[in-house]
Design an enzyme around this catalytic site. Structure first.
Site, mmCIF file in Angstrom:
data_model
loop_
_atom_site.group_PDB
_atom_site.id
_atom_site.type_symbol
_atom_site.label_atom_id
_atom_site.label_comp_id
_atom_site.label_asym_id
_atom_site.label_seq_id
_atom_site.Cartn_x
_atom_site.Cartn_y
_atom_site.Cartn_z
ATOM 1 N N CYS A 2 -14.735 -82.805 13.308
ATOM 2 C CA CYS A 2 -13.732 -82.543 12.569
ATOM 3 C C CYS A 2 -12.978 -83.579 12.644
ATOM 4 C CB CYS A 2 -12.905 -81.234 13.342
ATOM 5 S SG CYS A 2 -11.430 -80.961 12.193
ATOM 6 N N GLU A 114 -15.617 -81.390 5.370
ATOM 7 C CA GLU A 114 -16.731 -81.948 6.112
ATOM 8 C C GLU A 114 -17.564 -82.491 5.157
ATOM 9 O OE1 GLU A 114 -18.088 -83.256 8.606
ATOM 10 O OE2 GLU A 114 -17.443 -81.789 9.870
#
Length: 240
Positions: A2, A114
């Site tokens: 993340c 992402e």
């Protein structure tokens, strides 16, 4: 991993969602592209500083830097390499094990970004989200600045990291890891300051189910931290 996320939920909404009793620090405005080393909001349970012997209260704390700096670090720059902690080893690694036992928190997010690798061309950014605020499992630390006196207001640097786990479901085709997302039923257990045994903490981490999130392709504008607007969340539509 993340490495970027969106955070636009108001402090008032977060206080209601997570039963927060006390807010500490200035309110942070909405951000559609939160990046490492920036100040972020976290939720934790801690006794008030003015009365450390009192019962812990649930706090919404701002001005917490993203990138964990262990208390024993000689240089706070180490935090830029510790934005994530692998959930499989979080209670064993020297950088994280103390915080895993005693300083757990939640990093609230609307969703996170992402980047999917491509055999040809640049990576493709995706925004992954659920039906509401994501309670990303995190840790926090306090680093004492040795150059400042004990009574200086900036003596203690607050920092945080986000736990990650292997991504096994439909998210796995985008990236092999994803943040550890706490379901509602896990929030109180995760924040419980009475939970200090590292084996029990690891067992709790291992029992957290994998999130089922909704991915959507977004613009490569998110690649630059200078870009920060609602348009970053808009889906990309490809011509047929």
């Amino acid at each position: 991993m993340c490495g970027r996320y969106a955070s636009t939920t108001t402090d008032r909404e977060l206080r209601s969602l997570f039963d927060v009793v006390e807010s500490v620090g200035p309110a942070l405005g909405p951000s559609y592209n939160v990046a490492p080393t920036q100040d972020v909001r976290v939720i934790l349970e801690r006794a008030p500083r003015e009365d450390p012997g009192a019962e812990p209260v649930r706090q919404l704390r701002s001005s917490v830097r993203w990138g964990l700096v262990p208390a024993w670090s000689k240089d706070p720059k180490i935090g830029s390499r510790m934005i994530n902690a692998r959930s499989e080893t979080v209670t064993e690694k020297p950088s994280f094990r103390a915080a895993a036992a005693r300083r757990r928190c939640i990093v609230p997010a609307d969703g996170y970004y992402e980047w999917q690798k491509s055999a040809h061309g640049p990576k493709t950014p995706f925004y992954l989200h659920g039906e509401g605020v994501l309670a990303m499992a995190g840790l926090y630390e306090l680093w004492p600045n040795p150059d400042l006196p004990d009574d200086h207001p900036d003596k203690w640097l607050w920092t945080t990291t986000v736990l990650t786990a292997p991504a096994k479901d439909s998210l796995g085709h985008i990236h092999d890891r994803c943040p550890v997302i706490l379901p509602d039923s896990f929030v109180d257990h995760w924040l419980d300051p009475q939970l200090t045994d590292r084996d029990d903490v690891q067992a709790l981490v291992n029992s957290i189910p994998e999130p089922h999130l909704i991915p959507r392709e977004v613009s490569t504008a998110v690649n630059s931290v200078r870009n920060n607007s609602p348009e970053l969340l808009e889906p990309v539509h490809h011509a047929d």
